[in-house]
Design a protein around this motif. Structure first.
Motif, PDB file in Angstrom:
ATOM      1  N   VAL A   1      46.572  33.061  49.171  1.00 24.55           N
ATOM      2  CA  VAL A   1      45.760  33.372  47.989  1.00 24.55           C
ATOM      3  C   VAL A   1      45.801  34.853  47.644  1.00 24.55           C
ATOM      4  CG1 VAL A   1      43.401  33.318  47.067  1.00 24.55           C
ATOM      5  CG2 VAL A   1      44.252  31.411  48.449  1.00 24.55           C
ATOM      6  N   MET A   2      45.842  35.705  48.658  1.00 24.28           N
ATOM      7  CA  MET A   2      45.730  37.150  48.432  1.00 24.28           C
ATOM      8  C   MET A   2      46.768  37.705  47.468  1.00 24.28           C
ATOM      9  SD  MET A   2      44.487  38.944  52.003  1.00 24.28           S
ATOM     10  CE  MET A   2      45.609  38.051  53.075  1.00 24.28           C
ATOM     11  N   PRO A   3      48.055  37.370  47.586  1.00 25.62           N
ATOM     12  CA  PRO A   3      49.030  37.981  46.677  1.00 25.62           C
ATOM     13  C   PRO A   3      48.769  37.650  45.211  1.00 25.62           C
ATOM     14  CG  PRO A   3      50.132  36.963  48.559  1.00 25.62           C
ATOM     15  CD  PRO A   3      48.709  36.515  48.597  1.00 25.62           C
ATOM     16  N   VAL A   4      48.304  36.429  44.938  1.00 26.96           N
ATOM     17  CA  VAL A   4      48.042  36.020  43.553  1.00 26.96           C
ATOM     18  C   VAL A   4      46.843  36.780  42.996  1.00 26.96           C
ATOM     19  CG1 VAL A   4      47.541  34.088  42.033  1.00 26.96           C
ATOM     20  CG2 VAL A   4      48.991  33.737  44.040  1.00 26.96           C
ATOM     21  N   LEU A   5      45.748  36.813  43.748  1.00 30.55           N
ATOM     22  CA  LEU A   5      44.543  37.483  43.265  1.00 30.55           C
ATOM     23  C   LEU A   5      44.752  38.994  43.184  1.00 30.55           C
ATOM     24  CD1 LEU A   5      41.701  35.532  45.131  1.00 30.55           C
ATOM     25  CD2 LEU A   5      42.529  35.215  42.789  1.00 30.55           C
ATOM     26  N   ALA A   6      45.537  39.556  44.113  1.00 33.34           N
ATOM     27  CA  ALA A   6      45.745  41.011  44.140  1.00 33.34           C
ATOM     28  C   ALA A   6      46.589  41.505  42.981  1.00 33.34           C
ATOM     29  CB  ALA A   6      46.387  41.421  45.467  1.00 33.34           C
ATOM     30  N   ALA A   7      47.191  40.599  42.233  1.00 34.79           N
ATOM     31  CA  ALA A   7      47.968  41.009  41.059  1.00 34.79           C
ATOM     32  C   ALA A   7      47.075  41.541  39.946  1.00 34.79           C
ATOM     33  CB  ALA A   7      48.797  39.833  40.544  1.00 34.79           C
ATOM     34  N   SER A   8      45.786  41.164  39.970  1.00 37.12           N
ATOM     35  CA  SER A   8      44.901  41.576  38.880  1.00 37.12           C
ATOM     36  C   SER A   8      43.578  42.171  39.346  1.00 37.12           C
ATOM     37  CB  SER A   8      44.604  40.377  37.969  1.00 37.12           C
ATOM     38  OG  SER A   8      43.983  39.323  38.709  1.00 37.12           O
ATOM     39  N   ARG A   9      43.346  42.246  40.658  1.00 34.93           N
ATOM     40  CA  ARG A   9      42.066  42.756  41.139  1.00 34.93           C
ATOM     41  C   ARG A   9      42.225  43.291  42.563  1.00 34.93           C
ATOM     42  NH1 ARG A   9      38.666  39.669  39.248  1.00 34.93           N
ATOM     43  NH2 ARG A   9      40.151  38.595  37.907  1.00 34.93           N
ATOM     44  N   ARG A  10      41.213  43.981  43.029  1.00 39.79           N
ATOM     45  CA  ARG A  10      41.211  44.474  44.402  1.00 39.79           C
ATOM     46  C   ARG A  10      40.728  43.358  45.319  1.00 39.79           C
ATOM     47  NH1 ARG A  10      37.588  49.542  46.822  1.00 39.79           N
ATOM     48  NH2 ARG A  10      38.510  49.527  48.929  1.00 39.79           N
ATOM     49  N   VAL A  11      41.531  43.015  46.310  1.00 36.08           N
ATOM     50  CA  VAL A  11      41.205  41.938  47.241  1.00 36.08           C
ATOM     51  C   VAL A  11      40.878  42.542  48.597  1.00 36.08           C
ATOM     52  CG1 VAL A  11      42.046  39.876  48.410  1.00 36.08           C
ATOM     53  CG2 VAL A  11      42.685  40.300  46.025  1.00 36.08           C
ATOM     54  N   ILE A  12      39.689  42.225  49.103  1.00 34.96           N
ATOM     55  CA  ILE A  12      39.207  42.739  50.384  1.00 34.96           C
ATOM     56  C   ILE A  12      38.945  41.544  51.296  1.00 34.96           C
ATOM     57  CG2 ILE A  12      37.344  44.005  51.524  1.00 34.96           C
ATOM     58  CD1 ILE A  12      36.909  45.414  48.744  1.00 34.96           C
ATOM     59  N   ALA A  13      39.666  41.454  52.400  1.00 33.08           N
ATOM     60  CA  ALA A  13      39.537  40.300  53.299  1.00 33.08           C
ATOM     61  C   ALA A  13      39.303  40.799  54.728  1.00 33.08           C
ATOM     62  CB  ALA A  13      40.790  39.431  53.230  1.00 33.08           C
ATOM     63  N   PRO A  14      38.054  40.791  55.185  1.00 34.37           N
ATOM     64  CA  PRO A  14      37.745  41.283  56.531  1.00 34.37           C
ATOM     65  C   PRO A  14      37.822  40.194  57.596  1.00 34.37           C
ATOM     66  CG  PRO A  14      35.711  40.809  55.369  1.00 34.37           C
ATOM     67  CD  PRO A  14      36.837  40.475  54.412  1.00 34.37           C
ATOM     68  N   ASP A  15      38.103  40.611  58.827  1.00 39.10           N
ATOM     69  CA  ASP A  15      37.864  39.761  59.993  1.00 39.10           C
ATOM     70  C   ASP A  15      36.399  39.939  60.376  1.00 39.10           C
ATOM     71  OD1 ASP A  15      40.525  39.038  60.073  1.00 39.10           O
ATOM     72  OD2 ASP A  15      41.051  40.316  61.772  1.00 39.10           O
TER      73      ASP A  15
ATOM     74  N   GLN B   1      44.727  29.854  40.935  1.00 40.02           N
ATOM     75  CA  GLN B   1      44.598  29.881  39.475  1.00 40.02           C
ATOM     76  C   GLN B   1      43.167  29.590  39.053  1.00 40.02           C
ATOM     77  OE1 GLN B   1      46.694  26.803  37.233  1.00 40.02           O
ATOM     78  NE2 GLN B   1      47.094  28.263  35.587  1.00 40.02           N
ATOM     79  N   LEU B   2      42.559  28.608  39.689  1.00 37.05           N
ATOM     80  CA  LEU B   2      41.177  28.235  39.385  1.00 37.05           C
ATOM     81  C   LEU B   2      40.240  29.408  39.642  1.00 37.05           C
ATOM     82  CD1 LEU B   2      39.283  25.777  38.675  1.00 37.05           C
ATOM     83  CD2 LEU B   2      39.110  25.394  41.152  1.00 37.05           C
ATOM     84  N   VAL B   3      40.371  30.022  40.796  1.00 40.90           N
ATOM     85  CA  VAL B   3      39.517  31.160  41.143  1.00 40.90           C
ATOM     86  C   VAL B   3      39.814  32.341  40.222  1.00 40.90           C
ATOM     87  CG1 VAL B   3      38.982  32.855  42.939  1.00 40.90           C
ATOM     88  CG2 VAL B   3      39.207  30.434  43.537  1.00 40.90           C
ATOM     89  N   GLY B   4      41.102  32.602  39.996  1.00 40.88           N
ATOM     90  CA  GLY B   4      41.474  33.718  39.130  1.00 40.88           C
ATOM     91  C   GLY B   4      40.909  33.579  37.728  1.00 40.88           C
ATOM     92  N   ASN B   5      40.970  32.375  37.162  1.00 40.23           N
ATOM     93  CA  ASN B   5      40.424  32.140  35.825  1.00 40.23           C
ATOM     94  C   ASN B   5      38.908  32.309  35.805  1.00 40.23           C
ATOM     95  OD1 ASN B   5      42.986  31.598  34.857  1.00 40.23           O
ATOM     96  ND2 ASN B   5      42.736  29.364  34.898  1.00 40.23           N
ATOM     97  N   PHE B   6      38.253  31.814  36.836  1.00 40.03           N
ATOM     98  CA  PHE B   6      36.790  31.906  36.921  1.00 40.03           C
ATOM     99  C   PHE B   6      36.342  33.365  36.993  1.00 40.03           C
ATOM    100  CE2 PHE B   6      33.040  32.016  39.837  1.00 40.03           C
ATOM    101  CZ  PHE B   6      32.113  31.405  39.001  1.00 40.03           C
ATOM    102  N   LEU B   7      37.041  34.177  37.782  1.00 38.91           N
ATOM    103  CA  LEU B   7      36.676  35.584  37.895  1.00 38.91           C
ATOM    104  C   LEU B   7      37.069  36.364  36.643  1.00 38.91           C
ATOM    105  CD1 LEU B   7      37.619  36.277  41.632  1.00 38.91           C
ATOM    106  CD2 LEU B   7      35.448  35.464  40.680  1.00 38.91           C
ATOM    107  N   ALA B   8      38.157  35.953  36.000  1.00 40.91           N
ATOM    108  CA  ALA B   8      38.595  36.638  34.775  1.00 40.91           C
ATOM    109  C   ALA B   8      37.571  36.495  33.655  1.00 40.91           C
ATOM    110  CB  ALA B   8      39.952  36.097  34.325  1.00 40.91           C
TER     111      ALA B   8
END
Length: 282
Positions: free
Chosen positions: A50-64, A267-274
């Protein structure tokens, strides 16, 4: 920066006193991805598709999260909702993120829900995928996952619980997750989190109905129709309780929506956040 030798290892930052491994990619409005609670899990293992798709348009932060992946495991650590929320809030402060979207998977959904309830101003939009966070009867699959004892055979059986499409659960994947689960300190922390009887930990991760009903956030709720780990009834309940919610159920899908339907989920998440991005620009 990510470690090219091990994609699971990103930046090391201190969040509420916990040295936290975090993958931080892209630019734009931040979205925080909070992983689930399977043995050997890390942010990268959970969100790599998921990260590469979302990171194309926003800052993605994924912690352990504390007790998982490559985040420190202090000897005196308490694996509680308060501790995990403190770490998440501390991470936002350390990274100078006043507000973010949250995407939570399973256990991570419970944490995301609770953070939105306790600190609503820090959350713009909420995505809950196969989420805990409400009371439900412990499933045999979740009981087995939380009760994992390290062996390749045990990991292979557990992996079968996650996916509808069993061809995704290869011996190679099970071997990788097994080897991840036996790294120094990993099993010690994992086995201490959810000891039997495990129904109590579902209750410990649950938020109160009245608090969930009071949430003002636009919320996307996602679930696999064939999820054996977290029942679909959880998401139906959340959709009833959260007034600004929408529910999307993937057929032929287990607990791994972000892997089994990776492109559609992103795509679903990206559209919702957009949608929220557009509202901010007006």
């Amino acid at each position: 920066m990510n470690n090219p030798a091990n994609p699971e290892i990103g930046d090391s930052v201190v969040a509420a006193g916990i040295r936290t491994n975090v993958l931080d990619r892209g630019d734009g409005f931040p979205v925080v991805l909070v992983h689930g609670s399977g043995p050997g899990v890390s942010a990268w293992a959970n969100w790599r598709t998921v990260m590469p798709v979302l990171a194309a348009s926003r800052r993605v932060i994924a912690p352990d999260m504390l007790g998982f992946g490559f985040t420190d495991r202090p000897a005196a650590a308490n694996y509680t909702m308060d501790a995990w929320l403190s770490q998440l809030l501390g991470l936002l402060d350390t990274l100078d993120v006043p507000q973010a979207d949250l995407v939570g998977n399973s256990f991570g959904g419970a944490l995301s829900l609770a953070l939105a309830i306790r600190h609503p101003e820090r959350v713009r939009r909420l995505v809950l995928m196969g989420s805990a966070g409400v009371e439900f009867e412990l499933t045999p699959a979740l009981d087995a996952i939380w009760g994992y004892e390290p062996s390749f055979e045990s990991m292979r059986r557990i992996m079968d619980y996650f996916a509808y499409d069993r061809t995704l659960v290869t011996d190679e994947l099970a071997r990788l997750r097994y080897e991840a689960s036996i790294q120094p300190g990993f099993q010690e922390s994992f086995s201490s989190m959810f000891p039997a009887p495990r129904q109590r930990w579902i209750a410990a991760l649950a938020s109160r109905e009245e608090d969930i009903r009071a949430l003002p956030h636009h919320t996307l709720i996602v679930h696999g129709l064939d999820d054996n780990v977290i029942p679909l009834s959880n998401s139906l309940k959340l959709a009833q309780w959260i007034s600004r919610s929408q529910l999307h159920v993937f057929g032929r899908c287990g607990h791994w929506t972000q892997i089994e339907h990776a492109a559609r989920f992103a795509q679903l998440v990206g559209n919702f956040l957009a949608e929220a991005d557009s509202e901010m620009e007006k």
